[in-house]
Design a protein around this motif. Structure first.
Motif, short mmCIF file in Angstrom:
data_model
loop_
_atom_site.label_atom_id
_atom_site.label_comp_id
_atom_site.label_asym_id
_atom_site.label_seq_id
_atom_site.Cartn_x
_atom_site.Cartn_y
_atom_site.Cartn_z
N LEU A 40 -4.50 67.69 -108.22
CA LEU A 40 -5.66 68.24 -108.93
C LEU A 40 -6.35 69.29 -108.07
N ALA A 41 -6.56 69.00 -106.79
CA ALA A 41 -7.22 69.97 -105.90
C ALA A 41 -6.40 71.26 -105.80
N PRO A 52 -13.85 83.75 -112.89
CA PRO A 52 -15.09 84.25 -112.29
C PRO A 52 -16.22 83.22 -112.35
N GLY A 53 -17.03 83.23 -111.33
CA GLY A 53 -18.22 82.40 -111.31
C GLY A 53 -18.04 80.99 -110.82
N LEU A 54 -16.81 80.61 -110.45
CA LEU A 54 -16.60 79.26 -109.95
C LEU A 54 -16.73 79.23 -108.43
N ASN A 55 -17.32 78.16 -107.94
CA ASN A 55 -17.49 77.94 -106.52
C ASN A 55 -16.26 77.17 -106.02
N ARG A 56 -15.35 77.86 -105.35
CA ARG A 56 -14.08 77.25 -104.96
C ARG A 56 -14.27 76.05 -104.03
N GLU A 57 -15.19 76.15 -103.08
CA GLU A 57 -15.43 75.02 -102.18
C GLU A 57 -15.89 73.79 -102.96
N LYS A 58 -16.79 74.00 -103.92
CA LYS A 58 -17.27 72.90 -104.75
C LYS A 58 -16.14 72.33 -105.60
N VAL A 59 -15.34 73.22 -106.17
CA VAL A 59 -14.19 72.80 -106.98
C VAL A 59 -13.26 71.92 -106.16
N LEU A 60 -12.95 72.35 -104.96
CA LEU A 60 -12.01 71.59 -104.12
C LEU A 60 -12.59 70.24 -103.71
N MET A 61 -13.84 70.21 -103.26
CA MET A 61 -14.44 68.93 -102.84
C MET A 61 -14.57 67.99 -104.03
N MET A 62 -14.97 68.52 -105.19
CA MET A 62 -15.10 67.68 -106.38
C MET A 62 -13.74 67.08 -106.75
N SER A 63 -12.70 67.89 -106.66
CA SER A 63 -11.35 67.42 -106.97
C SER A 63 -10.91 66.33 -106.00
N GLU A 116 -22.09 64.54 -110.61
CA GLU A 116 -21.96 65.76 -111.40
C GLU A 116 -20.61 65.81 -112.11
N TYR A 117 -19.55 65.45 -111.40
CA TYR A 117 -18.22 65.39 -112.01
C TYR A 117 -18.21 64.41 -113.18
N GLU A 124 -17.53 74.07 -113.15
CA GLU A 124 -16.34 74.13 -112.30
C GLU A 124 -15.05 73.65 -112.95
N LEU A 125 -15.07 73.12 -114.14
CA LEU A 125 -13.88 72.78 -114.93
C LEU A 125 -13.03 71.64 -114.38
#
Length: 185
Positions: A40-41, A52-63, A116-117, A124-125
């Motif tokens: 998933l990460a 556009p507009g996604l925070n990659r660090e947040k996406v990765l940590m959330m995953s 948040e997830y 962040e999808l």
């Protein structure tokens, strides 16, 4: 010392490597929660680089932390879950226990990210991509004879309505599932 706290947490997180999921790998082995979170990460990190507009660090940590609630109680299949609130409560207790091994700042940050997830309160999808990764694994895995591919067709569908990327992804996944159902894959 924060380094010792990090080590305690990382050692505790190792447990996810041994938590089996109700998904099978290409070679017929049960997938672990850690394997699912890793892929998933990978998927989310790639998508975040294109959207556009996604925070990659947040996406990765959330995953990476989204399934930390399975650390002690294991994975409960969405298809078999009788009480979603009970599952959420159990997972909430587990993440609080695991994150308590970290320094307070990191513990609070990860808990907020996990919440948040779970609330799907993020652009962040990750919630949709989590469902997508599961469907991909179901379609890719060497599953037991009685595996119900129809489950994929409805699984998490509501999370794919937010963007053209997600709608296109869902269409492709549903086409793969339909091919599995009809034995034309």
């Amino acid at each position: 010392d924060f380094i010792e706290q990090y080590l305690r947490f990382i050692k505790e997180a190792e447990r996810l490597k041994a938590v089996p999921r109700t998904a099978w790998t290409h070679d017929g082995r049960r997938e672990s929660t850690a394997e699912h979170s890793w892929r998933l990460a990978l998927f989310a990190g790639l998508a975040a680089g294109r959207l556009p507009g996604l925070n990659r660090e947040k996406v990765l940590m959330m995953s990476l932390i989204h399934d930390m609630g399975e650390l002690y109680g294991g994975d409960i299949s969405a298809a078999l879950c009788p009480d979603p609130q009970e599952k959420t409560d159990e997972e909430s207790r587990a993440v609080r226990k695991a994150f308590s091994l970290l320094p307070e700042r990191e513990a609070e940050s990860l808990l907020a990210l996990w919440r948040e997830y779970n609330a799907n309160a993020t652009p962040e999808l990750v919630k949709a991509l989590d469902k997508a990764e599961t469907i991909i694994q179901h379609n890719q895995g060497r599953n037991p004879e009685a595996f119900d591919y129809r489950f994929n067709l409805g699984y998490g569908k509501e999370y794919f309505e937010g963007s053209g990327f997600l709608r296109e992804l869902r269409t492709l996944l549903d086409e793969e599932t339909a091919a599995k159902l009809h034995g034309t894959d």
